[in-house]
Write a protein that holds these residues in place. Structure first.
Motif, PDB file in Angstrom:
ATOM      1  N   THR A  86      84.286  99.138  94.727  1.00 25.72           N
ATOM      2  CA  THR A  86      85.252  98.456  93.855  1.00 25.72           C
ATOM      3  C   THR A  86      86.437  99.366  93.564  1.00 25.72           C
ATOM      4  O   THR A  86      87.596  98.933  93.609  1.00 25.72           O
ATOM      5  CB  THR A  86      84.586  98.043  92.530  1.00 25.72           C
ATOM      6  OG1 THR A  86      83.436  97.247  92.801  1.00 25.72           O
ATOM      7  CG2 THR A  86      85.561  97.254  91.657  1.00 25.72           C
ATOM      8  N   GLU A 142      83.010  91.991  93.696  1.00 25.31           N
ATOM      9  CA  GLU A 142      81.876  92.911  93.830  1.00 25.31           C
ATOM     10  C   GLU A 142      80.752  92.584  92.859  1.00 25.31           C
ATOM     11  O   GLU A 142      79.831  93.381  92.677  1.00 25.31           O
ATOM     12  CB  GLU A 142      82.362  94.348  93.617  1.00 25.31           C
ATOM     13  CG  GLU A 142      83.237  94.875  94.733  1.00 25.31           C
ATOM     14  CD  GLU A 142      82.486  95.025  96.044  1.00 25.31           C
ATOM     15  OE1 GLU A 142      81.235  95.035  96.024  1.00 25.31           O
ATOM     16  OE2 GLU A 142      83.144  95.117  97.098  1.00 25.31           O
ATOM     17  N   ARG A 157      78.297 100.149  94.929  1.00 28.98           N
ATOM     18  CA  ARG A 157      79.105  98.984  94.544  1.00 28.98           C
ATOM     19  C   ARG A 157      80.296  99.415  93.683  1.00 28.98           C
ATOM     20  O   ARG A 157      81.414  98.913  93.855  1.00 28.98           O
ATOM     21  CB  ARG A 157      78.227  97.990  93.782  1.00 28.98           C
ATOM     22  CG  ARG A 157      78.900  96.658  93.493  1.00 28.98           C
ATOM     23  CD  ARG A 157      77.888  95.546  93.278  1.00 28.98           C
ATOM     24  NE  ARG A 157      77.016  95.801  92.163  1.00 28.98           N
ATOM     25  CZ  ARG A 157      77.151  95.250  90.947  1.00 28.98           C
ATOM     26  NH1 ARG A 157      78.153  94.418  90.716  1.00 28.98           N
ATOM     27  NH2 ARG A 157      76.302  95.524  89.987  1.00 28.98           N
TER      28      ARG A 157
END
Length: 364
Positions: A192, A139, A188
């Motif tokens: 993750t 990521e 993001r």
């Protein structure tokens, strides 16, 4: 769950929702909270675990538990933690270990080996950390520690960010510090976190435990005993036993036939599958007998290997283990007494308890 909820209320296995970074940052960064003390209440483990305060412990406590920073370390069965330098001279004790200086009692061989739970725990931690690292990097984070630092920084109210520990802020990229509240970054981070939550922790632990038990004499002896019981049960069947009768036998003795399920319906379903595979008594014996033979050979070979390793530390003239021997052997008198008291009866914690040790029970 919305993405906003994921960011501010998300709690995968090891991510305790804490407010004190000094307490839990390193634990989060490595993926494991140090809640070993909780296992002290597990009676099934009390025969094989030893409480020991580690001299250094990077896995700090998480909030919400009692005594979580005390550290319950899975110690080798056989007396690690007892006073070092306990030597045993004289024939009376020495000959209780070995008659020829080459072949040792199983009690000593078991004492020599590291507890399979300890091995499985270390292996699981390493494999889990590796998977977490890869997911963080996928990521765009430099590593798992940076991901944890950024997550902590973003989740902290803007007015409190300046008070975050330097160990956190040093890992947060300047670009994040300039724009910590962007939706792109939060998305993001959430992605993750979800990926890390999806790691098959059960599978990791079960495989690690299986691998550790494969090289452990006590575990292999227990497996052999179980297979011998399985064969004996099959031999007790009538020659013309029907699949239904075989299924009934298996249902009443699930452990002997390797069934780990605990729900009755699941036990019956698995018993039916096994019985259909056997077909007849002859078919059952054809499958079980080679398993017993293989297990016998496994125990024999492992015992031979361990005897060679232990013999290398034995001084047959002094009837004692050499000063250079591992502590488990130098403290063998205590191990020997434990063995005679049946302390090797409990073999492994099992995947469930190891998961509790690794993640502190926080899997929500």
């Amino acid at each position: 769950m919305t993405m906003g909820t994921s960011m501010y209320g998300f709690n995968p296995y090891m991510m305790g929702q804490s407010t004190g970074l000094n307490d839990d940052f390193m634990a989060n960064a490595t993926g494991f909270n140090n809640q070993y003390a909780q296992l002290a209440q597990q009676q099934a483990l009390m025969q094989q675990l030893a409480l020991q305060q580690p001299t250094t412990d990077t896995f700090q406590k998480s909030e919400g538990g009692s005594g979580l920073n005390s550290g319950l370390k899975l110690a080798a069965v056989g007396g690690i933690g007892a006073g070092a330098g306990a030597y045993f001279f004289g024939d009376k004790l020495g000959t209780a270990f070995t008659k020829d200086g080459k072949t040792f009692t199983d009690d000593i061989l078991k004492a020599y080996q590291t507890d399979p739970n300890e091995l499985a725990l270390a292996d699981s931690k390493a494999k889990y950390a590796t998977k977490k690292e890869a997911l963080a990097q996928a990521e765009g984070f430099a590593n798992a520690k940076e991901y944890e630092a950024v997550k902590k920084y973003v989740q902290t109210p803007a007015a409190d960010r300046a008070a975050l520990p330097k160990e956190v802020t040093d890992l947060v990229p300047n670009a994040v510090k300039r724009n910590p509240d962007t939706n792109v970054l939060k998305t993001r981070l959430g992605r993750t976190a979800l990926s890390i939550e999806g790691i098959d922790a059960d599978g990791i632990v079960k495989q690690a435990l299986k691998d550790a038990q494969a090289g452990n004499l006590a575990c292999q002896q227990e497996e052999l005993a179980n297979l011998v019981k399985r064969k004996s049960l099959v031999e007790g069947l009538a020659k013309d036993a029907t699949p239904a009768q075989i299924e009934d036998l298996i249902t009443k003795n699930p452990n002997a036939f390797g069934i780990e399920k605990t729900v009755e319906a699941e036990i019956q379903a698995e018993a039916k599958t096994i019985a259909q595979r056997y077909g007849t008594k002859a078919g059952a014996l054809a499958e079980v007998t080679p398993l017993v033979t293989d297990a016998e050979n496994s125990v024999k070979n492992l015992r031979t290997t361990l005897n060679g390793q232990v013999a290398a530390h034995w001084d047959d003239t002094a009837k004692a283990f050499r000063e250079s021997a591992p502590d488990t052997l130098k403290n063998a008198s205590k191990s020997f007494k434990w063995a005679k008291a049946g302390k090797f009866a409990a073999i492994a914690a099992g995947a469930g308890l190891l998961l509790g040790c690794l993640f502190g029970g926080n899997k929500s």
